[in-house]
Scaffold this motif. Structure first.
Motif, short mmCIF file in Angstrom:
data_model
loop_
_atom_site.label_atom_id
_atom_site.label_comp_id
_atom_site.label_asym_id
_atom_site.label_seq_id
_atom_site.Cartn_x
_atom_site.Cartn_y
_atom_site.Cartn_z
N SER A 920 0.82 -1.21 0.00
CA SER A 920 0.00 0.00 0.00
C SER A 920 0.86 1.26 0.00
O SER A 920 0.47 2.29 -0.56
CB SER A 920 -0.94 0.00 1.21
N PHE A 921 2.04 1.20 0.62
CA PHE A 921 2.94 2.35 0.60
C PHE A 921 3.46 2.62 -0.82
O PHE A 921 3.68 3.77 -1.20
CB PHE A 921 4.12 2.10 1.55
N TRP A 922 3.63 1.55 -1.58
CA TRP A 922 4.09 1.73 -2.96
C TRP A 922 3.07 2.52 -3.79
O TRP A 922 3.45 3.28 -4.69
CB TRP A 922 4.37 0.38 -3.59
N VAL A 923 1.80 2.36 -3.48
CA VAL A 923 0.77 3.14 -4.19
C VAL A 923 0.96 4.62 -3.91
O VAL A 923 0.83 5.47 -4.81
CB VAL A 923 -0.64 2.68 -3.76
N SER A 924 1.29 4.99 -2.66
CA SER A 924 1.51 6.41 -2.34
C SER A 924 2.74 6.95 -3.08
O SER A 924 2.75 8.11 -3.53
CB SER A 924 1.68 6.58 -0.83
N ILE A 925 3.77 6.10 -3.22
CA ILE A 925 4.96 6.52 -4.00
C ILE A 925 4.57 6.76 -5.45
O ILE A 925 4.99 7.74 -6.08
CB ILE A 925 6.06 5.45 -3.89
N TRP A 926 3.76 5.85 -5.98
CA TRP A 926 3.30 5.99 -7.37
C TRP A 926 2.49 7.28 -7.54
O TRP A 926 2.69 8.04 -8.50
CB TRP A 926 2.47 4.76 -7.71
N VAL A 927 1.59 7.54 -6.62
CA VAL A 927 0.73 8.73 -6.71
C VAL A 927 1.56 10.00 -6.66
O VAL A 927 1.37 10.95 -7.46
CB VAL A 927 -0.31 8.70 -5.57
N ASP A 928 2.50 10.07 -5.71
CA ASP A 928 3.30 11.29 -5.55
C ASP A 928 4.28 11.48 -6.69
O ASP A 928 4.84 12.59 -6.87
CB ASP A 928 4.05 11.24 -4.22
N ALA A 929 4.52 10.42 -7.45
CA ALA A 929 5.45 10.55 -8.59
C ALA A 929 4.92 11.53 -9.63
O ALA A 929 5.70 12.13 -10.39
CB ALA A 929 5.71 9.19 -9.22
N TYR A 930 3.59 11.71 -9.68
CA TYR A 930 3.01 12.63 -10.67
C TYR A 930 3.27 14.09 -10.32
O TYR A 930 3.10 14.98 -11.17
CB TYR A 930 1.51 12.39 -10.79
N ASP A 931 3.65 14.34 -9.06
CA ASP A 931 3.94 15.73 -8.68
C ASP A 931 5.35 16.15 -9.08
O ASP A 931 5.69 17.35 -9.00
CB ASP A 931 3.79 15.89 -7.16
N GLY A 932 6.19 15.20 -9.47
CA GLY A 932 7.55 15.53 -9.88
C GLY A 932 7.61 15.97 -11.33
O GLY A 932 6.63 15.98 -12.08
N ALA A 1149 -2.72 20.15 5.45
CA ALA A 1149 -2.94 20.42 4.02
C ALA A 1149 -1.83 21.34 3.49
O ALA A 1149 -1.39 22.28 4.18
CB ALA A 1149 -4.30 21.06 3.82
N ASN A 1150 -1.40 21.09 2.27
CA ASN A 1150 -0.32 21.83 1.61
C ASN A 1150 1.05 21.61 2.26
O ASN A 1150 2.02 22.24 1.88
CB ASN A 1150 -0.62 23.34 1.58
N VAL A 1151 1.10 20.70 3.27
CA VAL A 1151 2.38 20.38 3.91
C VAL A 1151 2.84 18.98 3.51
O VAL A 1151 4.00 18.77 3.17
CB VAL A 1151 2.26 20.48 5.45
N LEU A 1152 1.91 18.00 3.55
CA LEU A 1152 2.21 16.62 3.20
C LEU A 1152 1.76 16.33 1.78
O LEU A 1152 0.77 16.90 1.28
CB LEU A 1152 1.52 15.65 4.16
N ALA A 1153 2.46 15.41 1.15
CA ALA A 1153 2.06 14.96 -0.18
C ALA A 1153 0.74 14.21 -0.09
O ALA A 1153 0.44 13.54 0.91
CB ALA A 1153 3.14 14.06 -0.78
N ALA A 1154 -0.05 14.33 -1.12
CA ALA A 1154 -1.38 13.72 -1.12
C ALA A 1154 -1.28 12.21 -1.01
O ALA A 1154 -2.13 11.56 -0.38
CB ALA A 1154 -2.14 14.11 -2.38
N GLY A 1155 -0.27 11.63 -1.63
CA GLY A 1155 -0.12 10.18 -1.55
C GLY A 1155 0.12 9.70 -0.15
O GLY A 1155 -0.44 8.69 0.29
#
Length: 1535
Positions: A920-932, A1149-1155
């Motif tokens: 499940s943590f890998w999903v958060s990494i995948w999601v936050d990858a779109y912010d890069g 909000a606006n501090v942590l990544a959404a993932g």
């Protein structure tokens, strides 16, 4: 006119005053409502203020009031006086104050806002109805109450929607006035008071059974608790929780059962439904139609509410992604994140509450209905019962008694039907949830979700096929379990013969073999279960991979946090629904099998034969047991002497018992006519007693009359027995009367018949188990006086001196009357009896419990007070400690009891959840990858996710199998220890422990070890690991979360601890309260003929079962209510966890990544489930560990004898391999007792029995005869002296070797399920030729030369209790085709070796030998004794007491030939016989007369008779009633 104005126009009239007062805020709000997401808020708020709803509501309630007034005015019912029916004045005053305050606020608001007059009208109507409630009568108060509550709730909802809902729009600017807020606050208070007000009790209708028995019924707390307690807290259980937390719970502490759940009421309802519909399914559906409707409603609501939390999480994650673009305030999503799970929990728990109540009601009603049908119907034939149980008479692997099959219908099939209530989920809840879930997925990610959903649906047949295969394997497991339980029950029920023959090890090996097969099947099921679980889990994972791949790879859409984690949640929900469907399908399949069996049973039953009431007379009557039975009573014409003694005699198998059963209506009348009295007392040959006190058995639910009772006790010679029992007639007889001897049971059954006031008594061979003096005493006091004056007596007996004094003597042969002899007016005279001598004989053996004690009847130590059945079972069960879990997991090592294997299993759990968490943590990494700034390689991320998913499932399956293997090894080890312990337990231990309790350890408790304990252990460990992993995961991202998480965990553990302490005790009460119900059901099936003979007795027993089922229903209801109590509280607190996580996320909000936020939220949600799961698993584990504790407790039973080296005695004595060489026995100054604390039974016994002698031991009740023989078997403890067998002190011989060197033929012959060969030689070591020789030796015995009837000499007089073997042509044996010319169920051509005459070694023997008559079983028991050639000492314990004289003579002749070698010289085999019938032993070499535990006389019969007056044997001959015959025998023997 504007739209808003049009909405406020009612019937062409517009409210004008105050219009400008609200225009400004509406315009302000309208400026924010142009966006589509808030249009619904605008419309809803305007509609709530329009007044339409208020006006419609008032009109509907006025019509409702008018309809209720009309309906209730037509009803007339007496006034009810009950505590729960009174008005709660304090709550009414509080309600009126809050209603009045709300009305005042709304009136003030109406002066500035005219539209509020509509709300004022509804609140004013509610206030007026509230005033009426105080002055109205009780029958009107309910109508007013429901209307007031509906008005209040509706008004509050409209006020909130109209004035608070607009505030949810960010920057709306709309604010309700203080007066409106005051009205809302007061209305809320009024609603809360209404929710907290105890409900008024609705009493049962006057026509219900409970109102007919109780003039002023008392309401239960469940019926009078408030609506808030009823729906939201289950508060009526809270006092029980607190009490259970502090002290142990007893049955009296449970909340009482509501009147509508009374078993008697449920029986009446289901019988009405059965009269309407013949099929069981439609009967149950109609019987619980209202409950099923409510279940459907609650299931639909709860499964629809399942989607609230995912929707709120989706919106919250969207808000966190772009908080500045939000239109609605995030508070609404936080509220839904909390309220959604709470609302779902409330509705689902209400569904479970209704479904559990339905299950309890169906089980109670169908149990009582089955019992009622069994009491009122003819006994079914064996083949018919086989077809009912299996659907095919040929497919019956486990042959059990008819009573056992009926008990199985009650215990297994009724339970399966009652547990199938969750079919509602498959047809209502799950389809609704799946439709909403699929729609939600489509709304979020479009058509790619449909591909994943289609894949899931297409892949569903794969786990369904595995489940189907697993279901077949489980059925095989069930059959193997039934075989093992049947085998264990059969062996343990005959533990005395098993110990007599030293077969403990042999029977243990048989059971172990069957157990090995069962466990192999169980392991196969575990492998299938692991495969099923992993395939079921991989399908949604694969579906998710397809969805993410199509969405991110093909559609090239960014995988945002809201999309990813909401999709994960919805797919998980869809997967659980599919799994639930498979679960429900299995339950429904089992239920339909059970429905078919019950339908076949109800369709096969036929009502009992009821003859016209009148004097007993049979005219050309032909009776048959069943349509397929070949045995008949043919053309019976008997005019019984009314008010006189009618004696029936005949050889074994002639139809004597059948004649009595025919009179009772238990046989089918094919032709002719019969008249019988309406009330009959029946005493069967094998006495049937209830597991009650002796007095209760004698009274048999009749009022106690002291003088009558004392006279009957004296007439049945029970007074000496009472004086020897510590509690006298208050002594519990035990299961099947095990605490009494055969003679005592026979006399108690006779006393029961005599105490009744029935005009006719049917007495089946009541004298066979009595010694001569006791029989003479009973004859004199019961039959020769005026006790039976005016009552018709039909007596079956073999005593010729009784037949000569009968008014009518009837002789049967082959099912026909061969002779009738009238002797009207004869005066019955007692056999000469000297009362002084009688009393002297009865004073002996003060320590023995019995009259004519059979071998092995050891006196139980009577308790000072007898607890009820449930308390006794609870005491026997004991309580397990928390350390039991650690004791249990040590058994995972199998033969090596340690923690090594358990530690390895725990390690696999840690690895499994580490992989799951990282997935499940890998999903958060995948999601936050779109912010890069770098492009996202979908294949890379989805490939890693696929690998992690596959690894997680593989490790999960491996961990499951590791735990299953551990529990499999633990169950194997514990079962071996358990069977060894109980088989080697002392016989005295068995006297104090019911066999059913021990079998329960092998059935329910071992089944729990096989599946329940291991599964619960795995579940508990997984949930505990989850809690730590998820707290760590969320706290690493949101550190402040650790504080609410720990508070929640602590609260959950506290609630769980309170719940567990109570629930464990209540579960033990539930287990213990089943025993009385099962016991009565099974016992009644054994004594149907006795029960049904008495007028109104079936109804009495029906009421008794209802009384005994009430605690069971009550405690099962309490068990489910406790689950609801803890479930709601843990659900509420864990919903707070999600709320806290959401609040913390908003602040971040606006501090942590959404993932990372999504990862935190999904783990917070998982933490909620983990806390709930941990609380439940700990409780279930502790409950299941009760089974481990109960089994382990029995494994520590002190064995009868510690193991010795082969051939070595306890003191190291080495025995010769050919020991014993002779049957010589010598008692040297022997004094003995049964236990160390008991009195001496034998005193200074000096007796020498030479090899080859035939020795008879005689004496009256309590003289020590059986104790003498028991001492030979080492069932007693020697106080002094020694006993030598073939010159060796038996104390130096291992008990098993000693008993294998002896041979016993007990009074009650015991046969086991199998064949004749397996019964003669269970070890399979004796050559077939020797077995055939034994059968051939029994060829000439009279009982095998006579007709074997279907139910002659059957147990308890039940017509189905014995079924004679049929010959190869399907015909029952007759005089022309005796049994030895037929071979039961196996044709002669199919046997390799068979004895002359046809009875082969392969002839089938049913359970308990039910396909043989009593006499035939005794003869086979003789054959078994003849097989043991190595035995030099043969013991007979009244083995021929119930046989006719010819059969008895045949048995003695066979024994004589067996003991005497061909040379005619005395052999080395010795025969010792305990006898009451002197004719049996008058030609023996030696007679030993016992009295008061001492040897009174020893010598040959002629020598002892020659002593003359004062000689004990002389007096016995003189008072036997056979003086002339005995003299002739002695003269012939001397010659």
């Amino acid at each position: 006119m504007s739209t808003i104005d049009a909405m406020h126009t009612i019937s062409g009239w517009m409210w004008r005053p105050g219009q400008a007062a609200i225009e400004t805020p509406l315009r302000v709000f309208a400026s924010y409502s142009s966006s589509p997401p808030v249009e619904w808020i605008d419309k809803a708020s305007c509609f709530a203020r329009s007044g339409h709803c208020q006006l419609v509501l008032v009109v509907v309630l006025l019509l409702w009031t008018a309809a209720e007034l009309i309906r209730r005015s037509e009803l007339s019912a007496p006034a009810i006086k009950a505590k729960g029916h009174k008005l709660r004045l304090a709550f009414e005053i509080a309600s009126q104050v809050s209603r009045g305050s709300a009305l005042a606020f709304i009136i003030v608001a109406a002066w500035s806002n005219t539209r509020q007059w509509f709300n004022a009208a509804t609140l004013g109507y509610a206030f007026f109805l509230g005033l009426l409630r105080i002055v109205l009568k009780s029958k009107w108060r309910h109508v007013a109450l429901h209307q007031v509550n509906l008005l209040l709730l509706s008004s509050l909802a409209l006020l909130v929607v109209g004035h608070l809902l607009p505030n949810l729009v960010v920057g709306s600017g709309y604010t309700a006035t203080k007066v409106e807020l005051g009205a809302i606050g007061c209305s809320t208070t009024a609603v809360l008071v209404a929710l907290l007000t105890p409900r008024e009790w609705v009493p049962p209708p006057i026509e219900t059974p409970i109102r007919q028995k109780v003039s002023e019924p008392v309401p239960s707390t469940q019926e009078t608790c408030s609506w808030f307690e009823n729906f939201f807290t289950y508060g009526w259980v809270t006092p029980l929780i607190w009490k259970g937390y502090r002290n142990p719970i007893e049955m009296k502490d449970l909340p009482s059962l509501p009147w509508y759940d009374e078993p008697a009421i449920l029986l009446s309802s289901i019988m009405d439904a059965r009269a309407r519909y013949s099929g069981t399914l439609r009967t149950v559906l109609y019987f619980q139609r209202r409950e099923l409707t409510q279940m459907c409603v609650w299931a639909a609501i709860s499964y629809s509410a399942d989607l609230i939390a995912p929707f709120a999480m989706y919106q919250l994650l969207q808000y966190l992604s772009a908080p500045d673009d939000a239109i609605l305030h995030p508070a609404i999503w936080l509220f839904l994140l909390f309220a959604g799970p709470v609302f779902r929990s409330v509705s689902f728990n209400r569904y479970v509450f209704m479904s559990s109540r339905l299950g309890i009601r169906v089980k109670a009603a169908m149990t009582l209905e089955l019992y009622h049908r069994a009491l009122s119907s003819m006994e079914l034939e064996d083949e018919t019962l086989s077809q009912i149980v299996t659907g095919d008479a040929k497919d019956q692997p486990n042959k059990t008694t008819s009573a056992g099959r009926l008990a199985n219908l009650m215990a297994s099939d009724v339970t399966a039907i009652s547990q199938a209530q969750h079919v509602v989920l498959a047809f209502v809840g799950i389809p609704i949830s799946m439709i909403v879930t699929i729609a939600g997925l489509y709304k979020i990610i479009g058509w790619s979700s449909l591909v994943g959903n289609v894949f899931m649906l297409l892949a569903t047949p794969v786990p369904a096929w595995i489940a189907h295969t697993m279901g077949r394997m489980q059925r095989k497991v069930k059959q193997a379990q039934d075989s093992r339980i049947s085998l264990i029950g059969e062996y343990l029920a005959s533990i005395k013969p098993v110990k007599y023959f030293g077969w403990e090890g042999l029977m243990t090996s048989h059971i172990t073999e069957v157990r090995e097969k069962e466990q192999n099947l169980l392991w196969t099921v575990s492998v299938y279960n692991a495969l099923f679980g992993q395939v079921t889990a991989l399908i949604p994972v694969t579906s998710l991979l397809l969805i993410f791949g199509l969405y991110a790879g093909v559609l090239e859409q960014p995988l945002t946090a809201s999309v990813a984690f909401t999709t994960l949640s919805l797919i998980s929900n869809l997967s659980s629904n599919l799994g639930m469907i498979n679960f429900v399908i299995r339950m429904v399949t089992e239920a339909f099998v059970s429905l078919g069996r019950l339908d076949r049973y109800f369709a096969s039953t036929a009502p009992l034969s009821h003859f016209p009431t009148g004097p007993l007379r049979l005219e050309n009557a032909t009776f048959r047991r069943g349509t397929k039975s070949s045995f008949k009573l043919r053309e019976i014409t008997i005019n019984f002497v009314e008010g006189g003694l009618n004696v029936v005699s005949g050889q074994s198998g002639s139809g004597k018992t059948s004649l009595l059963l025919a009179i009772l209506g238990e046989l089918i009348l094919e032709s002719g006519s019969a008249t019988t009295p309406g009330d009959v007392a029946f005493a069967s040959q094998t006495p049937w007693l209830q597991s009650e006190t002796i007095r209760s058995n004698i009274l048999f639910h009749a009022p106690f009359e002291q003088a009558r009772y004392d006279r009957i006790v004296e007439a049945c010679a029970l007074a000496p027995d009472f004086s020897e029992l510590q509690k006298g007639d208050k002594t519990e007889v035990g299961e099947n009367g095990t605490a009494l001897s055969g003679g005592q049971k026979s006399r108690v059954a006779l006393a029961r018949a005599l105490y009744s006031k029935a005009p006719m008594l049917l007495l089946d061979d009541i004298f066979s188990a009595l010694d001569a003096k006791t029989a003479a005493s009973v004859w004199k006091l019961a039959f020769c006086g005026d006790m039976l004056q005016g009552r018709t007596i039909v007596l079956v007996t073999q005593l010729p001196w009784i037949a000569s004094q009968a008014d009518l003597s009837i002789t049967l042969d082959g099912g026909t009357v061969t002779k009738t002899e009238q002797n009207l007016g004869v005066t019955r005279k007692p056999v000469t009896l000297e009362s002084a001598h009688y009393l002297d004989a009865g004073a002996g053996n003060g320590g023995t419990q019995n009259g004519e004690a059979t071998v092995g009847d050891i006196k139980p130590q009577e308790p000072t007070s007898k607890p009820d059945d449930i308390s006794e079972e609870m005491d026997a069960t004991g309580a397990s400690s928390r350390t039991a879990f650690f004791k249990y997991v040590q058994y995972y090592g199998g033969n090596r009891v340690n923690f090594t294997y358990a530690g390895f299993a725990f390690l696999t759990t840690l690895v499994t959840w580490s992989v799951f968490l990282y997935k499940s943590f890998w999903v958060s990494i995948w999601v936050d990858a779109y912010d890069g700034k770098e492009p996202v390689h979908v294949a890379y991320y989805i490939g890693i996710y696929a690998a992690l998913s596959l690894s997680a499932q593989l490790t999960d399956g491996f961990s499951y199998l590791v735990y299953q293997l551990g529990s499999w090894r633990a169950a194997r080890r514990l079962h071996i220890d358990l069977i060894n312990a109980v088989m080697n337990a002392p016989l005295l231990w068995w006297k104090n422990v019911p066999v059913g309790r021990v079998v329960n350890r092998f059935s329910r408790d071992v089944a729990s070890l096989d599946s329940g304990v291991g599964s619960m252990a795995l579940w508990t460990v997984e949930e505990l690991v989850q809690i730590f992993f998820r707290i760590g995961a969320v706290s690493s991202i949101l550190p402040v979360f650790v504080f609410p998480a720990l508070v929640t965990v602590i609260f959950g553990i506290v609630c769980g601890e309170m719940y567990t302490r109570t629930a464990v005790t209540v579960k033990r009460l539930a287990s213990s309260s089943q025993s009385p119900v099962f016991s009565q059901f099974s016992d009644s099936m054994e004594g149907l003929a006795v029960i049904r003979a008495r007028a109104d007795m079936p109804e009495t027993f029906q009421d008794l079962l209802a009384e005994r089922h009430r605690p069971l229903s009550n405690v099962r209801g309490a068990t489910f209510d406790l689950n609801r109590w803890v479930s709601l509280r843990t659900d509420f607190v864990t919903a707070l966890v999600m709320l806290c996580a959401g609040v913390i996320a908003i602040f971040k909000a606006n501090v942590l990544a959404a993932g990372l936020v999504g990862f935190s939220l999904i783990n917070a949600n998982g933490l909620s489930d983990a806390i709930i799961g941990f609380v439940r698993s700990v409780n279930y584990l502790e409950v299941e560990l009760q089974s481990f504790h109960r089994v382990e407790e029995y494994t520590k039973i002190e064995p009868e004898e510690k193991a010795a080296a082969p051939g070595e005695g306890p003191d190291g004595l080495m025995l010769p391999s050919d020991w014993p060489r002779t049957g010589s026995v010598e008692f040297r100054n022997v004094s003995a007792k049964y236990d160390a604390d008991g009195p001496e039974i034998l005193h200074d016994i000096n007796l020498k029995i030479s090899a080859g002698e035939r020795v008879a031991i005689v004496g009256r009740t309590g003289s020590g005869k059986s104790t003498l023989v028991l001492s030979l078997l080492r069932f007693t403890q020697l106080v002094s002296g020694q006993i030598l067998y073939d010159g060796v002190d038996i104390e130096a011989i291992p008990r098993r070797k000693l008993r294998q060197a002896l041979t016993i033929i007990p009074q009650e012959a015991v046969l086991f399920n199998g064949t004749v060969g397996s019964n003669l030689d269970p070890s399979g070591t004796v050559p077939s030729a020797a077995l055939e020789d034994a059968l051939l030796a029994c060829k000439g015995i009279a009982s095998f030369g006579q007709l074997g009837e279907n139910h002659e000499n059957g147990a308890n007089g039940n017509p189905s209790s014995t079924l004679s073997p049929e010959n190869g042509n399907g015909e029952a044996p007759t005089e022309e085709t005796p049994l030895l010319l037929g071979n039961g169920t196996v044709s002669a051509q199919e046997t390799n070796g068979e004895a002359e005459g046809g009875l082969s070694l392969s002839t089938t023997v049913q359970a308990k030998g039910e396909n043989f008559s009593h006499g035939q079983r005794q003869v086979l028991s003789l054959c078994r004794a003849l097989v043991r050639k190595t035995s030099k000492l043969m013991l007979l314990d009244e083995a021929t007491a119930s046989m006719d004289f010819e059969t008895d003579r045949g048995v003695q002749e066979v024994l004589r030939k067996e003991l005497e070698p061909a040379s005619g010289e005395r052999g080395d085999r010795t025969l010792v016989t305990i006898a009451h019938r002197l004719r049996t032993v008058i030609d023996y070499d030696k007679i030993v007369v016992m009295g008061s535990g001492r040897v009174l006389e020893v010598g040959s019969p002629r020598e002892l008779y020659a002593i003359g007056e004062g000689g004990h044997f002389f007096e016995m001959v003189r008072h036997s009633g056979e003086l002339d015959h005995l003299r002739q025998y002695m003269e012939l023997a001397e010659a």
